[in-house]
Design a protein around this motif. Structure first.
Motif, short mmCIF file in Angstrom:
data_model
loop_
_atom_site.label_atom_id
_atom_site.label_comp_id
_atom_site.label_asym_id
_atom_site.label_seq_id
_atom_site.Cartn_x
_atom_site.Cartn_y
_atom_site.Cartn_z
N GLY A 1 32.25 140.51 70.38
CA GLY A 1 32.04 141.89 70.82
C GLY A 1 32.36 142.85 69.70
O GLY A 1 33.18 142.55 68.82
N VAL B 1 33.00 150.05 73.99
CA VAL B 1 32.50 148.68 73.79
C VAL B 1 31.01 148.77 73.45
O VAL B 1 30.19 149.11 74.30
N SER C 1 29.13 146.26 72.19
CA SER C 1 28.46 145.04 72.64
C SER C 1 29.51 144.03 73.05
O SER C 1 30.68 144.11 72.63
N ASN C 2 29.08 143.09 73.88
CA ASN C 2 30.00 142.07 74.36
C ASN C 2 29.16 140.87 74.80
O ASN C 2 28.75 140.77 75.94
N ALA D 1 25.75 140.02 69.09
CA ALA D 1 26.73 141.10 69.28
C ALA D 1 26.49 142.22 68.27
O ALA D 1 26.55 143.41 68.61
N HIS E 1 32.75 142.14 82.93
CA HIS E 1 32.55 141.46 81.65
C HIS E 1 33.76 141.62 80.74
O HIS E 1 33.88 140.92 79.73
N LEU E 2 34.66 142.54 81.09
CA LEU E 2 35.88 142.71 80.31
C LEU E 2 37.07 141.98 80.95
O LEU E 2 38.15 141.89 80.35
N ASN F 1 36.33 137.30 76.75
CA ASN F 1 35.26 138.01 76.04
C ASN F 1 35.72 138.48 74.67
O ASN F 1 36.92 138.62 74.42
N ALA G 1 35.02 141.46 73.19
CA ALA G 1 35.36 142.88 73.07
C ALA G 1 36.86 143.11 73.18
O ALA G 1 37.44 143.92 72.44
#
Ligand code: ATP
Ligand code: FE2
Length: 328
Positions: free
Chosen positions: A16, A24, A26-27, A59, A283-284, A288, A290
């Protein structure tokens, strides 16, 4: 400042890009799913070795930056599975050397907490970190992130996955168990509730639930009873950590944070105490890149530097070993 973070502690290889405001950009991630049975570290590492370069490229592309704009690279230094960690670390070292940018290894559990602070309104929370391999209750106290309670055996996600596997549910079993539990109409079936001081143990519950299954208990009833029991244990320990550490914010993190029953139970406890609950975007919450990027940035900004020769992975890296220089 732009940082690329690389995650590879267990099933997921991720990358990320995050900027200095915790935006953020990208991830990207790809998850290794074992053909059958549990995770085999070397097979997962082979998957990560094959996929890490495309994931990093994706990413950087999604972030709409060029490799030359990256100013820092960070990676999960531990805790995790040795072969998997090594794959991510190697990729990070290659980038650092080829781009001529600093590298920083970060603690994976702390990254779950910091991305919550960075992307929600939580400022000084107690983190309930619940994933496949980890189950910890963490909060900041006197310069470090202290572990207030943790599993004495397996992670809660691992418990759900093992329990599911015995019933023919494919990995990851957590989401399916949640659905089955929601369908249940039978009464709660008692399962061993094992909180020992501030710590938790799950192996007895697994054995008991498997025995009840063999005796013919319906699957939805078992799933419901399993969730109620283990989530109550997690909420109890989190509540005591809140009281002990005198905090009024709860943060949820890890793959199991997706579970809506757990969110409701934790939210109810928080509301009853006048505390606030925060859950980062899904997604966080899962493993991950990021979150790794953001913690890398925080550490770098606080003056922490790591020569490439000091970037060995640490399979048993403890949360409370890290001096939290960036919060002083
Ligand atoms: P870590 O390296 O931090 O231990 P991990 O490899 O287990 O992470 P995560 O993505 O954080 O990865 O979590 C995956 C786990 O989350 C799996 O065990 C899965 O069954 C569980 N899970 C996912 N969704 C749900 C859900 N809705 N309810 C319960 N558990 C869930
Ligand atoms: Fe994790």
């Amino acid at each position: 400042m732009l940082c690329l973070g690389i995650e590879s502690t267990a099933h997921t290889v991720g990358a990320g890009v995050v900027d200095g405001k915790c935006d953020v950009l990208s991830n990207e991630m790809e998850t290794y799913v074992p053909p059958k049975g549990g995770i085999h570290p070397r097979e997962a590492a082979n998957h990560h070795a094959e996929r890490v370069v495309p994931v990093i490229q994706a990413a950087v592309e999604k972030a709409r930056v060029g490799f030359s704009e990256l100013e820092l690279v960070s990676f999960s230094q531990g805790p995790g599975l040795g072969p998997c960690l090594r794959t991510g670390a190697t990729a990070a070292r290659s980038l650092s050397v080829s781009l001529g940018i600093p590298i920083i290894g970060v603690n994976h559990c702390i990254a779950h907490l910091e991305i919550g602070r960075g992307t929600t309104e939580a400022r000084d929370p107690v983190l309930l970190y619940v994933s496949g391999g980890n189950t910890q209750v963490i909060a900041y106290m006197a310069g470090r992130y202290r572990i207030f309670g943790e599993t004495l055996d397996i992670g809660v996600g691992n418990l759900l996955d093992k329990f599911g596997r015995g019933m023919g549910i494919a990995f990851p079993a957590g989401p399916k168990i949640e659905k089955l539990a929601a369908m249940n109409t039978d009464p709660y079936m008692p399962l061993p509730y094992s909180v020992k001081g501030m710590d938790i143990s799950f192996s007895g519950i697994l054995t008991a639930a498997e025995a009840k299954k063999r005796e013919g208990a319906p699957t939805p009833q078992l799933c419901h009873s399993m969730q109620e029991t283990v989530f109550a244990m997690l909420v109890e320990v989190t509540e005591r950590a809140l009281a002990h550490a005198e905090k009024d914010e709860v943060l949820l993190g890890g793959g199991v944070a997706a579970n809506s029953r757990l969110r409701r139970m934790l939210g109810r406890m928080a509301a009853d105490r006048g505390a606030k609950m925060f859950v980062p975007e899904s997604h966080l919450c899962i493993d991950n890149g990021a979150m790794i990027a953001w913690l890398g940035l925080l550490m770098h900004r606080s003056g922490i530097r790591m020569p490439v020769t000091r970037t060995r992975i640490r399979q048993r890296f403890r949360t409370d070993e890290v001096e939290v220089a960036w919060r002083k």
